[in-house]
Design a protein around this motif. Structure first.
Motif, PDB file in Angstrom:
ATOM      1  N   THR A 286     -29.712 -17.674  42.910  1.00  9.20           N
ATOM      2  CA  THR A 286     -29.302 -16.274  42.802  1.00  9.20           C
ATOM      3  C   THR A 286     -28.050 -16.117  41.939  1.00  9.20           C
ATOM      4  OG1 THR A 286     -30.053 -16.125  45.080  1.00  9.20           O
ATOM      5  CG2 THR A 286     -29.032 -14.171  44.161  1.00  9.20           C
TER       6      THR A 286
ATOM      7  N   ASP B 252     -37.962 -12.946  41.369  1.00  8.86           N
ATOM      8  CA  ASP B 252     -37.637 -13.963  42.356  1.00  8.86           C
ATOM      9  C   ASP B 252     -38.905 -14.375  43.073  1.00  8.86           C
ATOM     10  OD1 ASP B 252     -36.226 -15.716  43.864  1.00  8.86           O
ATOM     11  OD2 ASP B 252     -35.330 -14.228  45.187  1.00  8.86           O
ATOM     12  N   GLU B 253     -39.111 -15.637  43.196  1.00  9.24           N
ATOM     13  CA  GLU B 253     -40.134 -16.215  44.057  1.00  9.24           C
ATOM     14  C   GLU B 253     -41.566 -15.997  43.615  1.00  9.24           C
ATOM     15  OE1 GLU B 253     -38.374 -17.903  45.727  1.00  9.24           O
ATOM     16  OE2 GLU B 253     -36.866 -16.905  46.929  1.00  9.24           O
TER      17      GLU B 253
ATOM     18  N   GLY C 207     -36.167 -17.171  50.991  1.00  8.93           N
ATOM     19  CA  GLY C 207     -34.940 -16.493  50.628  1.00  8.93           C
ATOM     20  C   GLY C 207     -34.022 -15.964  51.718  1.00  8.93           C
TER      21      GLY C 207
HETATM   22 MG    MG Z   1     -33.485 -17.515  46.594  1.00  5.04          MG
END
Ligand code: MG
Ligand code: ADP
Length: 712
Positions: free
Chosen positions: A300, A394-395, A566
């Motif tokens: 991040t 993200d992800e 996360g």
């Molecule tokens: Mg993360």
């Protein structure tokens, strides 16, 4: 025929409103959906045992002839028992069914059935209690492998199997299954693949292991080809398009770094430099970079660095996360950081109120909002950017491509093209990353921030339940918090269905989050706060629970894997995973990464009653290995590459354990994967728009793959 493929599931015999609504819970609406609803494992019913020679308490198949007519007795108003005697050449046994009086009319004296169930020996007489059964016809014996499907409460495996069988009927002539073809015939020929019909039917009802493998190969090849083609075509279109990235220069990063509260690790510094140099290079193509790193490696902060470089150049950034929980968390971390430097931020979710959405859209269009964090809602056609410089996902890697493609029409600036940075949640083995994401540049965080403690990990079975509950209490009393992850949301039919008893390993009862939370609250920890959270709850409820947990108002949070990626609650000290055998190792590693994020000592307990040696060996890896990449390599070797590949649902596939290894020792799949990727590259080279007639099916498939993301 094609029409029937798209017909509602209620067109099938014996499927009325009730079954249709149960199927809908599994996402099955059409006949075609059902045909593509594949088993999660198979029972081996080919290994027939002799009933009097077989050791008890283990699940096996038996070939038994009925000796006496079934007799039913009522035990109470709602309970009945049906019993009869059977035999094979080793001797006699009894078969008992509870609350299934109708079986009385199923079994005829003299007929032979293949039973499948756990053998009990009470007082020397072998007994099968509520086994599964099929009539055995010697001239056409049933196949050895029996499918076990993903189910939902109210729908048992037998019913599901029957529904799938009936869905095949209209597509089958003379024993051959014809389904709408999804691959061009020239590829089927070139790679020696099965037809769609043969592959799909072969996966449901394989003739034998060899047949199953052929079916799996064809479907795996297809999935990989389409995915890889999507990436190649997208990249090519981007390179061919006459838009350029916005000109940027490298800005002084002190304002950001001084606010982070920690110093970058060497790996973060390297990744940040790679990103900055991509984004500021003159006359270069836009960045397409994958940022990978183990759980907790600090991706991040690197993303924040990339975003900072863009906003400091007067450009806008969008950051998209797969769930509202994650989006909110990113917002909570990043908004104060950027606001304090004078950059406006916004959070855009599906659940954001319409009026507020409108405001955000306006701010985005005028270029007033520098950083927009959100979910799929960012792909709304009204979410137009003034000058979008960078897209971060993200992800979920696939998002990035879908989003960037969508944003070509969603940005008011038609001369430029945004950079893209994708963060990967699951450590992807490098070999895999190079094959599948070979088109992307890679930045890798191979170092954890200093001071991280190892999360001691244990593997236990049900016999430890008491001690485990004591341990939970101890953690809570010491001020820590506990996650309990279950594989199911609500009590599944699997343990309640009429044919449950006999299934042993494959249908082991699953802990279900909602029910288990109730039990814990009412019976075991009445004095503690127990909460639950799962993916089917609405966003507001999920947030409320997560916030309560983060604020230490909940001691024990029972959940499904929604908390897998996360989520950051530093006070959580214990992670318990129920039915741990149901999860991939990389997924377990992700879950373990939810604890040990603070200063307190943290633990992870994997609970599994599986007796399968391979399974226990696999889970044992978690006790000795704490490096996500080594775990991922193990997963790759043991389960093949499937887990690391993006699936239709979006994320990485990490669910359901195959009872026996279906992949040709992983290596074979890797070779097939390589072939599919090479094939995709060659097609993208010769027909970049997929406009040739022979590639029409591929074009359709690629379109659907990415469209699914945008319209979800
Ligand atoms: Mg993360
Ligand atoms: P992940 O790579 O799993 O997404 P995060 O970005 O969530 O990891 O970072 C995990 C935690 O580590 C966060 O609390 C973050 O503030 C902290 N962190 C990140 N980088 C550093 C660093 N260089 N030093 C100390 N803590 C860091």
């Amino acid at each position: 025929m094609t029409n029937f493929f798209h017909a509602p599931i209620t067109e099938l015999p014996k499927v009325g409103k009730v079954r249709a609504s149960l199927c809908a819970k599994l996402g099955l609406k059409t006949v075609g959906d059902l045909l593509y609803h594949f088993p999660r494992s198979y029972q081996d019913r080919g290994d027939i045992r002799k009933v009097c020679l077989c050791e008890p308490e283990v699940t096996h198949a038996f070939l038994l002839t009925v000796a006496t007519p079934p007799k039913t007795a009522k035990l109470s108003r709602s309970m009945s028992i049906t019993k009869f005697t059977v035999f094979d050449d080793s001797g006699k046994a009894s078969v008992t069914f509870f609350n299934q009086p109708f079986v009385k009319d199923v079994f005829c004296v003299g007929a032979t059935y293949r039973f499948f169930g756990k053998l009990k020996k009470k007082g020397g007489v072998p007994e099968l209690v509520s086994p599964q059964y099929e009539l055995y016809n010697e001239s056409a014996p049933p196949a050895d492998l029996y499918p076990v499907y993903p189910l939902t409460a109210g729908l048992n495996n037998k019913t599901m199997t029957a529904m799938v069988k009936s869905a095949f009927a209209p597509f089958t002539r003379d024993g051959i299954c014809y389904l709408p073809e999804t691959l061009p015939s020239y590829l089927i020929e070139e790679y020696g693949l099965l037809s769609a019909g043969a592959a799909v039917s072969g996966l449901h009802f394989p003739s034998d292991l060899g047949g199953l493998e052929k079916a799996r190969r064809r479907l795996f090849f297809e999935q990989m080809l389409v995915f890889s083609l999507g990436i190649s075509v997208n990249r090519r279109q981007m390179n061919a398009c006459d838009r350029k990235p916005f000109p940027m220069e490298k800005k002084d990063d002190q304002p950001l770094l001084s606010r982070l509260g920690f110093a970058f690790t060497g790996a973060q510094r390297r990744a940040a430099d790679e990103i900055a140099s991509d984004m500021t290079a003159k006359n270069k193509r836009p960045m397409t970079r994958l940022l990978s790193g183990d759980v907790g490696s600090g991706k991040t902060a690197v993303a924040a660095y990339a975003a900072y470089q863009a906003v400091a150049n007067g450009l806008q950034v969008s950051l998209m996360a797969p769930t509202e929980i994650l989006a909110r968390q990113h917002y909570k971390d990043l908004a104060p950081l950027f606001e304090s430097m004078g950059y406006a931020t916004a959070l855009l979710l599906g659940s954001t109120r319409a009026a507020e959405k409108k405001n955000i859209y306006a701010g985005m269009q005028r270029g007033q909002i520098s950083l927009v964090i959100g979910t799929h809602a960012l792909l709304n056609e009204n979410a137009l950017f003034h000058s979008l410089g960078l897209v971060i996902t993200d992800e979920q890697h696939r998002f990035g491509f879908a989003q960037r493609a969508a944003l070509l029409s969603q940005t008011l600036d038609k001369a430029h093209y945004p950079h893209m940075l994708a963060m990967s949640a699951t450590p992807i083995p490098r070999t895999m990353a190079l094959i599948v994401y070979g088109d992307m540049d890679l930045s890798h965080l191979n170092e954890l921030p200093p001071g991280r403690q190892r999360v001691d990990t244990f593997l236990v079975d049900e016999s430890y339940r008491q001690r485990l509950n004591g341990f939970i209490r101890k953690q809570a009393e010491a001020g820590g918090q506990v996650y309990i992850v279950c594989p199911a949301v609500e009590s599944d039919s699997e343990e309640e269905s009429e044919d449950a008893g006999g299934d042993g390993e494959t249908l082991m009862p699953l802990k279900a989050a909602v029910n288990y939370a109730q039990t814990l609250k009412n019976e075991i920890f009445p004095d503690l706060n127990v909460g639950f959270i799962h993916g089917k709850m609405n966003a507001a409820d999920k947030d409320r629970v997560m916030e309560a947990f983060a604020a230490n108002e909940i001691h024990i949070l029972v959940s499904t894997t929604v908390i897998e990626v996360g989520v950051n609650v530093p006070n959580a000290t214990l992670m318990i995973v129920e039915n741990a055998d149901r999860f991939g190792l990389s997924q377990l590693h992700q879950l373990r990464g939810r604890v040990g994020r603070g200063s307190k000592k943290a633990y992870c307990v994997l609970v599994s009653d599986s007796k399968n040696e391979k399974t226990r060996e696999r889970l044992t890896v978690m006790k000795t290995t704490y490096d996500g990449y080594r775990i991922a390599e193990q997963d790759l070797a043991q389960r093949g590459p499937g887990d690391f590949l993006p699936s239709k649902g979006g994320g990485l596939r990490q669910h359901g354990e195959m009872e026996f290894n279906l992949s040709p020792a992983g290596g074979g799949d890797m070779e097939l994967l390589r072939q599919a990727v090479d094939c995709a590259k060659a097609i993208a080279e010769s027909d970049p728009d997929l406009s040739e007639e022979k590639n029409a099916l591929l074009k359709k498939a690629v379109g659907e793959l990415f469209e699914g993301d945008i319209n979800a």
